[in-house]
Motif scaffolding. Structure first.
Motif, PDB file in Angstrom:
ATOM      1  N   GLU A   1      13.758   2.858   1.408  1.00  0.00           N
ATOM      2  CA  GLU A   1      14.045   3.467   0.120  1.00  0.00           C
ATOM      3  C   GLU A   1      12.845   4.271  -0.383  1.00  0.00           C
ATOM      4  N   TYR A   2      11.661   3.718  -0.219  1.00  0.00           N
ATOM      5  CA  TYR A   2      10.474   4.474  -0.625  1.00  0.00           C
ATOM      6  C   TYR A   2      10.211   5.642   0.319  1.00  0.00           C
ATOM      7  N   ALA A   3      10.693   5.524   1.556  1.00  0.00           N
ATOM      8  CA  ALA A   3      10.594   6.651   2.485  1.00  0.00           C
ATOM      9  C   ALA A   3      11.453   7.818   2.005  1.00  0.00           C
ATOM     10  N   VAL A   4      12.589   7.504   1.389  1.00  0.00           N
ATOM     11  CA  VAL A   4      13.431   8.543   0.796  1.00  0.00           C
ATOM     12  C   VAL A   4      12.676   9.265  -0.323  1.00  0.00           C
ATOM     13  N   LEU A   5      12.035   8.490  -1.190  1.00  0.00           N
ATOM     14  CA  LEU A   5      11.266   9.087  -2.285  1.00  0.00           C
ATOM     15  C   LEU A   5      10.115   9.931  -1.750  1.00  0.00           C
ATOM     16  N   LEU A   6       9.508   9.484  -0.663  1.00  0.00           N
ATOM     17  CA  LEU A   6       8.443  10.265  -0.032  1.00  0.00           C
ATOM     18  C   LEU A   6       9.003  11.574   0.523  1.00  0.00           C
ATOM     19  N   ALA A   7      10.171  11.507   1.150  1.00  0.00           N
ATOM     20  CA  ALA A   7      10.801  12.713   1.698  1.00  0.00           C
ATOM     21  C   ALA A   7      11.116  13.716   0.597  1.00  0.00           C
ATOM     22  N   VAL A   8      11.502  13.229  -0.584  1.00  0.00           N
ATOM     23  CA  VAL A   8      11.755  14.114  -1.717  1.00  0.00           C
ATOM     24  C   VAL A   8      10.464  14.818  -2.125  1.00  0.00           C
ATOM     25  N   GLN A   9       9.378  14.073  -2.156  1.00  0.00           N
ATOM     26  CA  GLN A   9       8.083  14.672  -2.491  1.00  0.00           C
ATOM     27  C   GLN A   9       7.669  15.722  -1.470  1.00  0.00           C
ATOM     28  N   GLN A  10       8.099  15.522  -0.218  1.00  0.00           N
ATOM     29  CA  GLN A  10       7.802  16.484   0.844  1.00  0.00           C
ATOM     30  C   GLN A  10       8.822  17.611   0.898  1.00  0.00           C
ATOM     31  N   GLU A  11       9.798  17.583  -0.023  1.00  0.00           N
ATOM     32  CA  GLU A  11      10.855  18.601  -0.111  1.00  0.00           C
ATOM     33  C   GLU A  11      11.658  18.686   1.181  1.00  0.00           C
ATOM     34  N   ASP A  12      12.028  17.523   1.672  1.00  0.00           N
ATOM     35  CA  ASP A  12      12.881  17.420   2.855  1.00  0.00           C
ATOM     36  C   ASP A  12      14.332  17.441   2.387  1.00  0.00           C
ATOM     37  N   LYS A  13      15.111  18.420   2.836  1.00  0.00           N
ATOM     38  CA  LYS A  13      16.487  18.568   2.349  1.00  0.00           C
ATOM     39  C   LYS A  13      17.396  17.423   2.782  1.00  0.00           C
ATOM     40  N   TYR A  14      16.956  16.623   3.760  1.00  0.00           N
ATOM     41  CA  TYR A  14      17.765  15.485   4.200  1.00  0.00           C
ATOM     42  C   TYR A  14      17.334  14.187   3.515  1.00  0.00           C
TER      43      TYR A  14
ATOM     44  N   GLN B   1       0.831  -1.203   0.000  1.00  0.00           N
ATOM     45  CA  GLN B   1       0.000   0.000   0.000  1.00  0.00           C
ATOM     46  C   GLN B   1       0.872   1.263   0.000  1.00  0.00           C
ATOM     47  N   PHE B   2       1.916   1.233   0.815  1.00  0.00           N
ATOM     48  CA  PHE B   2       2.818   2.376   0.929  1.00  0.00           C
ATOM     49  C   PHE B   2       3.514   2.677  -0.402  1.00  0.00           C
ATOM     50  N   LYS B   3       4.005   1.637  -1.072  1.00  0.00           N
ATOM     51  CA  LYS B   3       4.673   1.817  -2.355  1.00  0.00           C
ATOM     52  C   LYS B   3       3.736   2.439  -3.387  1.00  0.00           C
ATOM     53  N   ALA B   4       2.503   1.973  -3.414  1.00  0.00           N
ATOM     54  CA  ALA B   4       1.522   2.506  -4.368  1.00  0.00           C
ATOM     55  C   ALA B   4       1.231   3.972  -4.073  1.00  0.00           C
ATOM     56  N   GLN B   5       1.131   4.322  -2.806  1.00  0.00           N
ATOM     57  CA  GLN B   5       0.841   5.710  -2.421  1.00  0.00           C
ATOM     58  C   GLN B   5       1.985   6.645  -2.789  1.00  0.00           C
ATOM     59  N   VAL B   6       3.225   6.178  -2.583  1.00  0.00           N
ATOM     60  CA  VAL B   6       4.385   7.005  -2.949  1.00  0.00           C
ATOM     61  C   VAL B   6       4.451   7.172  -4.460  1.00  0.00           C
TER      62      VAL B   6
ATOM     63  N   VAL C   1       0.889  11.926  -0.820  1.00  0.00           N
ATOM     64  CA  VAL C   1       1.838  12.172   0.273  1.00  0.00           C
ATOM     65  C   VAL C   1       1.220  11.934   1.640  1.00  0.00           C
ATOM     66  N   ASP C   2       0.021  12.438   1.870  1.00  0.00           N
ATOM     67  CA  ASP C   2      -0.603  12.323   3.190  1.00  0.00           C
ATOM     68  C   ASP C   2      -0.861  10.859   3.562  1.00  0.00           C
ATOM     69  N   ALA C   3      -1.427  10.114   2.620  1.00  0.00           N
ATOM     70  CA  ALA C   3      -1.707   8.704   2.885  1.00  0.00           C
ATOM     71  C   ALA C   3      -0.409   7.918   3.070  1.00  0.00           C
ATOM     72  N   ALA C   4       0.600   8.237   2.273  1.00  0.00           N
ATOM     73  CA  ALA C   4       1.886   7.546   2.384  1.00  0.00           C
ATOM     74  C   ALA C   4       2.547   7.831   3.732  1.00  0.00           C
ATOM     75  N   SER C   5       2.428   9.055   4.198  1.00  0.00           N
ATOM     76  CA  SER C   5       2.997   9.412   5.507  1.00  0.00           C
ATOM     77  C   SER C   5       2.338   8.626   6.623  1.00  0.00           C
ATOM     78  N   SER C   6       1.019   8.452   6.519  1.00  0.00           N
ATOM     79  CA  SER C   6       0.284   7.680   7.522  1.00  0.00           C
ATOM     80  C   SER C   6       0.706   6.208   7.501  1.00  0.00           C
ATOM     81  N   SER C   7       0.842   5.650   6.303  1.00  0.00           N
ATOM     82  CA  SER C   7       1.268   4.250   6.183  1.00  0.00           C
ATOM     83  C   SER C   7       2.687   4.065   6.713  1.00  0.00           C
ATOM     84  N   LEU C   8       3.549   5.047   6.463  1.00  0.00           N
ATOM     85  CA  LEU C   8       4.925   4.963   6.936  1.00  0.00           C
ATOM     86  C   LEU C   8       4.985   4.955   8.459  1.00  0.00           C
ATOM     87  N   GLU C   9       4.137   5.736   9.101  1.00  0.00           N
ATOM     88  CA  GLU C   9       4.100   5.747  10.564  1.00  0.00           C
ATOM     89  C   GLU C   9       3.716   4.375  11.107  1.00  0.00           C
ATOM     90  N   GLN C  10       2.762   3.726  10.451  1.00  0.00           N
ATOM     91  CA  GLN C  10       2.371   2.374  10.879  1.00  0.00           C
ATOM     92  C   GLN C  10       3.501   1.376  10.674  1.00  0.00           C
TER      93      GLN C  10
END
Length: 247
Positions: free
Chosen positions: A62-75, A10-15, A20-29
């Motif tokens: 790895e998909y969390a990295v791609l999510l962070a890019v979508q969120q414009e996280d400089k790290y 589910q997380f991969k599909a959301q990313v 972004v919002d749904a992926a962030s929620s799945s990542l927390e779980q």
């Protein structure tokens, strides 16, 4: 484990779809599941499903990295060459370039096998670094306009801002006045309005006249004047003399 697999899919599909919002929620779980597994650091206990769990959650990171890019996280690019995904590896290299950590960039590059270095996403980062080192800023801007992966856009925007600041510093040392249209061309903007906004944000001391000319000489500071040239020359000659005596 079944719940983790379902959440992972589910997380991969959301990313991938940019949700972004749904992926962030799945990542927390998924994070909550990760901390309960003994097979992952810091315990790293081997078990019947340990290998499967590590593979799964490496993919999650790895998909969390791609999510962070979508969120414009400089790290977002903070992963090492242990990742098998070329885009994530390239993001790591690009992140190091943006941070101007060239030594770390080359260390990470040396860890990659030749087969990976030849991939377009990795070769793009290598070529970009070469352009930066020689000061070919026009080539940097041209390359950034056509990245091999859409995930590069966030880091490239940060890099372009730095490049334009470097160009502007050179311009301030080379010219007393400059037409807005010429500045737009040099800074490789599309519109004069972008140039004026850039000047207002980063160089408020530059005066833009009603005649469409930017006056730089009134507040210009030449960095070369700050270098103690005569002192450096004297030190170099002294070192050369001492070396000649030793030889």
């Amino acid at each position: 484990m079944n719940q983790a697999v379902q959440l992972h899919t589910q997380f991969k599909a959301q990313v991938t779809t940019g949700n972004v919002d749904a992926a962030s929620s799945s990542l927390e779980q998924l994070k909550r599941i990760m901390v309960e597994l003994d097979s992952l650091p810091p315990l790293c206990i081997d078990g019947p499903t340990a290998h499967q769990e590590r593979e799964l959650f490496r993919d999650v990171l790895e998909y969390a990295v791609l999510l962070a890019v979508q969120q414009e996280d400089k790290y977002a690019g903070n992963l090492t060459a242990d990742s098998p995904t070329p885009v994530v590896l390239a993001l790591n290299l690009l992140h190091l370039l943006v941070e101007n950590r060239l030594a770390d960039f080359h260390c990470e590059l040396e860890l990659l096998p030749e087969s990976l270095r030849k991939l377009p996403v990795i070769a793009f980062c290598t070529q970009l670094e070469q352009h930066l080192v020689v000061g070919a800023y026009d080539m940097v801007l041209a390359s950034a306009a056509n990245p091999p992966a859409s995930q590069f856009t966030f880091f490239l925007n940060s890099l372009l801002e730095t490049v334009r600041l470097n160009i502007a510093d050179c311009v301030s040392s080379a010219y007393k006045t400059l037409k807005v249209a010429s500045a737009t061309k040099i800074l490789m903007f599309q519109q004069d309005e972008e140039t004026l906004e850039f000047v207002a944000t980063h160089y408020p001391d530059w005066r833009v006249g009603s005649d469409g000319v930017i006056y730089l000489d009134e507040t210009k500071t030449v960095k070369s004047e700050e270098i103690p040239s005569m002192k450096l020359i004297a030190q170099t000659l002294s070192y050369a003399t001492e070396m000649e005596r030793i030889v």
